[in-house]
Motif scaffolding. Structure first.
Motif, short mmCIF file in Angstrom:
data_model
loop_
_atom_site.label_atom_id
_atom_site.label_comp_id
_atom_site.label_asym_id
_atom_site.label_seq_id
_atom_site.Cartn_x
_atom_site.Cartn_y
_atom_site.Cartn_z
N PHE A 46 0.83 -1.19 0.00
CA PHE A 46 0.00 0.00 0.00
C PHE A 46 0.87 1.25 0.00
O PHE A 46 0.65 2.19 -0.76
CB PHE A 46 -0.90 -0.04 1.23
CG PHE A 46 -1.86 1.09 1.34
CD1 PHE A 46 -2.98 1.13 0.54
CD2 PHE A 46 -1.64 2.10 2.25
CE1 PHE A 46 -3.87 2.18 0.63
CE2 PHE A 46 -2.53 3.15 2.36
CZ PHE A 46 -3.65 3.18 1.55
N TYR A 47 1.90 1.28 0.83
CA TYR A 47 2.77 2.45 0.93
C TYR A 47 3.77 2.56 -0.22
O TYR A 47 4.35 3.62 -0.42
CB TYR A 47 3.48 2.49 2.28
CG TYR A 47 2.57 3.02 3.35
CD1 TYR A 47 2.32 4.39 3.46
CD2 TYR A 47 1.92 2.17 4.23
CE1 TYR A 47 1.47 4.89 4.42
CE2 TYR A 47 1.06 2.66 5.19
CZ TYR A 47 0.85 4.02 5.29
OH TYR A 47 -0.02 4.51 6.23
N ASP A 56 -4.00 11.67 2.15
CA ASP A 56 -4.68 11.68 3.44
C ASP A 56 -4.92 10.28 4.00
O ASP A 56 -5.71 10.12 4.94
CB ASP A 56 -6.03 12.40 3.31
CG ASP A 56 -5.85 13.88 3.02
OD1 ASP A 56 -4.87 14.46 3.51
OD2 ASP A 56 -6.68 14.44 2.28
N VAL A 57 -4.27 9.27 3.48
CA VAL A 57 -4.49 7.90 3.90
C VAL A 57 -3.80 7.63 5.24
O VAL A 57 -2.68 8.06 5.47
CB VAL A 57 -3.98 6.92 2.83
CG1 VAL A 57 -4.00 5.49 3.34
CG2 VAL A 57 -4.80 7.04 1.57
N ILE A 58 -4.52 6.92 6.11
CA ILE A 58 -4.00 6.52 7.42
C ILE A 58 -4.33 5.06 7.64
O ILE A 58 -5.46 4.63 7.38
CB ILE A 58 -4.63 7.36 8.54
CG1 ILE A 58 -4.24 8.83 8.38
CG2 ILE A 58 -4.22 6.84 9.91
CD1 ILE A 58 -5.00 9.76 9.29
N ILE A 70 -0.30 4.79 11.21
CA ILE A 70 0.74 5.09 10.22
C ILE A 70 0.12 6.03 9.20
O ILE A 70 -0.87 5.68 8.56
CB ILE A 70 1.24 3.81 9.53
CG1 ILE A 70 1.63 2.75 10.56
CG2 ILE A 70 2.40 4.13 8.59
CD1 ILE A 70 1.78 1.36 9.99
N ASP A 71 0.67 7.24 9.09
CA ASP A 71 0.07 8.19 8.15
C ASP A 71 0.67 8.03 6.75
O ASP A 71 1.49 7.15 6.52
CB ASP A 71 0.17 9.63 8.67
CG ASP A 71 1.57 10.21 8.62
OD1 ASP A 71 2.46 9.66 7.94
OD2 ASP A 71 1.78 11.25 9.27
#
Length: 85
Positions: A46-47, A56-58, A70-71
């Motif tokens: 994902f990262y 803006d994903v957390i 994890i931001d």
């Protein structure tokens, strides 16, 4: 407690363990493996994506009565979870 994001946001596992060990005052070898709580490969994949819409994903999950967050930059924060176990 939190740690700043690093150049490689997929290196979150070490940051999560560092934060948890500091808060729990335990040897990291005494902790249950993170992969029992979350799919590490899925989070890393994902990262790795380079998608501007992910700004803006957390990702959040519970581990040892703590909420791990994890931001989008890969910065990790660990707080006491309000969930009852």
């Amino acid at each position: 407690m939190s740690s700043e994001g690093e150049a490689d946001p997929t290196a979150f596992v070490g940051r999560v363990l560092t934060e948890l060990v500091a808060q729990l005052d335990v040897d990291p070898l005494d902790l249950e493996p993170l992969y029992h709580s979350i799919d590490l490969e899925a989070v890393e994949e994902f990262y790795r994506r380079e998608d501007p819409s992910m700004v803006d994903v957390i990702v959040e999950f519970d581990y040892y009565h703590h909420r791990v967050r994890i931001d989008a930059t890969g910065a990790v924060s660990v707080t006491t979870s309000d969930d009852e176990f």
